[in-house]
Design an enzyme around this catalytic site. Structure first.
Site, PDB file in Angstrom:
ATOM      1  CD  GLU A  52      31.147  37.934  37.075  1.00  0.00           C
ATOM      2  OE1 GLU A  52      29.857  37.681  37.423  1.00  0.00           O
ATOM      3  OE2 GLU A  52      31.238  39.060  36.191  1.00  0.00           O
ATOM      4  CG  HIS A  81      28.337  35.290  40.169  1.00  0.00           C
ATOM      5  ND1 HIS A  81      28.103  36.453  40.413  1.00  0.00           N
ATOM      6  CD2 HIS A  81      28.794  34.927  41.391  1.00  0.00           C
ATOM      7  CE1 HIS A  81      28.172  37.180  41.334  1.00  0.00           C
ATOM      8  NE2 HIS A  81      28.284  36.070  42.210  1.00  0.00           N
ATOM      9  CG  HIS A  87      23.430  43.124  35.881  1.00  0.00           C
ATOM     10  ND1 HIS A  87      24.011  41.981  36.743  1.00  0.00           N
ATOM     11  CD2 HIS A  87      22.341  43.228  35.982  1.00  0.00           C
ATOM     12  CE1 HIS A  87      22.684  41.484  37.177  1.00  0.00           C
ATOM     13  NE2 HIS A  87      21.953  42.170  36.754  1.00  0.00           N
TER      14      HIS A  87
HETATM   15  C1  LIG Z   1      28.089  40.403  38.560  1.00  0.00           C
HETATM   16  C2  LIG Z   1      27.066  40.285  37.661  1.00  0.00           C
HETATM   17  O1  LIG Z   1      26.431  41.454  37.224  1.00  0.00           O
HETATM   18  C3  LIG Z   1      26.907  39.051  36.974  1.00  0.00           C
HETATM   19  O2  LIG Z   1      27.594  38.567  36.476  1.00  0.00           O
HETATM   20  C4  LIG Z   1      26.149  38.189  37.734  1.00  0.00           C
HETATM   21  O3  LIG Z   1      26.890  36.870  37.571  1.00  0.00           O
HETATM   22  C5  LIG Z   1      24.666  37.800  37.578  1.00  0.00           C
HETATM   23  O4  LIG Z   1      24.438  36.768  38.572  1.00  0.00           O
HETATM   24  P1  LIG Z   1      22.999  35.971  38.328  1.00  0.00           P
HETATM   25  O5  LIG Z   1      23.474  35.012  36.936  1.00  0.00           O
HETATM   26  O6  LIG Z   1      23.050  35.092  39.466  1.00  0.00           O
HETATM   27  O7  LIG Z   1      21.988  36.829  38.010  1.00  0.00           O
HETATM   28  N1  LIG Z   2      29.402  40.357  34.947  1.00  0.00           N
HETATM   29  C1  LIG Z   2      28.213  40.274  34.060  1.00  0.00           C
HETATM   30  C2  LIG Z   2      27.822  38.971  33.630  1.00  0.00           C
HETATM   31  O1  LIG Z   2      28.826  38.112  33.832  1.00  0.00           O
HETATM   32  C3  LIG Z   2      26.763  38.752  33.240  1.00  0.00           C
HETATM   33  O2  LIG Z   2      25.645  39.597  33.537  1.00  0.00           O
HETATM   34  P1  LIG Z   2      24.243  39.117  32.763  1.00  0.00           P
HETATM   35  O3  LIG Z   2      24.705  39.410  31.280  1.00  0.00           O
HETATM   36  O4  LIG Z   2      23.872  37.913  33.118  1.00  0.00           O
HETATM   37  O5  LIG Z   2      23.219  40.395  33.285  1.00  0.00           O
END
Ligand SMILES: CC(=O)[C@@H](O)[C@H](O)COP(=O)(O)O
Ligand SMILES: NCC(=O)COP(=O)(O)O
Length: 256
Positions: free
Chosen positions: A80, A49, A201
């Protein structure tokens, strides 16, 4: 009618490896090596992300992992981000397996909500069409609201990613069952709309199996924060295997 349950793929999000790496100018822990070790251990994909402030994943990480994944054609690359910010440049340059659109602001602490329809439809339509023209699958980050799924399909999304923090927060409390039923309803509405289903998440080793067992048609979970915390204790290989066991347990418990 028996619901066909696909095998849920595990995509490891390496954001938090990058977060630690960025606290020194030494290049360690390596984000690309973390991705390699997770793939070697059996993860089916890697997620990043690259936020606009580059707090963790940087452009170089995206391109290095894209190069790595050329050696792993059976694995998926999921990038993402917010397509109205910096995400589309990465999609055009890298053409990953999947783009996951997330409606985050540039300075957001973490992702905490999904898209809303019809409000977001007009600005997403052309961006989704561009991704699909590039051969990139589009998944929309969504709250578990059944009535929103038709809107996601109407703008051309291939999949939705169910935002699972409310489920994770309720896991182990009296609210767990009610929350899980929300996700089952949202997933069924997504399936009825012709959408594939991803989720992510705050999924972890405690809450993952129950989610996999209950949610129909779950194609992919992307897991990062809890995974990296576990990998600090177990190592990447054993952590991947632990999460695969959770998925396998959930698959075995799925209602036929
Ligand atoms: C979209 C989502 O829920 C996660 O993939 C996101 O990448 C979390 O971002 P952080 O790792 O910056 O908290
Ligand atoms: N889209 C969710 C992700 O890539 C990871 O979320 P998290 O496990 O770091 O909360």
């Amino acid at each position: 009618m028996t619901t066909v349950h696909p095998r849920t793929a595990l995509s490891i999000n390496v954001n938090k490896v990058a977060l630690v790496r960025n606290t020194r100018h030494l290049g360690i822990p390596s984000v690309t090596r973390a991705a390699l070790l997770c793939l070697q251990a059996g993860a089916q994909g890697i997620t990043v992300h690259p936020r606009p402030d580059a707090r963790h994943i940087r452009a170089g990480d995206v391109h290095e992992i894209a190069e790595l994944l050329k050696q792993w054609p059976q694995a998926e690359f999921n990038i993402e981000g917010n397509p109205t910010q910096n995400l589309m440049d990465f999609i055009r340059q890298v053409r990953p397996s999947q783009a996951t659109f997330v409606p985050d602001s540039e300075d957001q602490f973490t992702s905490d909500h999904g898209w809303s329809f019809p409000q977001d439809a007009d600005r997403l339509l052309p961006l989704i069409a561009e991704c699909r023209a590039l051969g990139v699958r589009v998944s929309l980050f969504m709250d578990p609201v059944p009535a929103q799924m038709a809107g996601a399909r109407a703008v051309g999304a291939d999949r939705v990613e169910l935002y699972t923090e409310p489920y994770a927060a309720a896991w182990g409390t009296p609210e767990q069952g009610a929350q899980l039923r929300r996700y089952v309803g949202a997933a069924q509405a997504a399936l009825d709309a012709g959408l594939g289903i991803n989720a992510g998440h705050d999924l972890n080793q405690d809450n993952l199996a129950d989610f996999v067992a209950a949610v129909p048609g779950l194609l992919e979970v992307s897991i990062g924060h809890a995974f990296v915390a576990d990998a600090l204790e177990l190592g990447y290989e054993d952590a991947v295997r632990a999460y695969q066991r959770c998925i396998d347990q959930g698959m075995s418990e799925r209602a036929i």
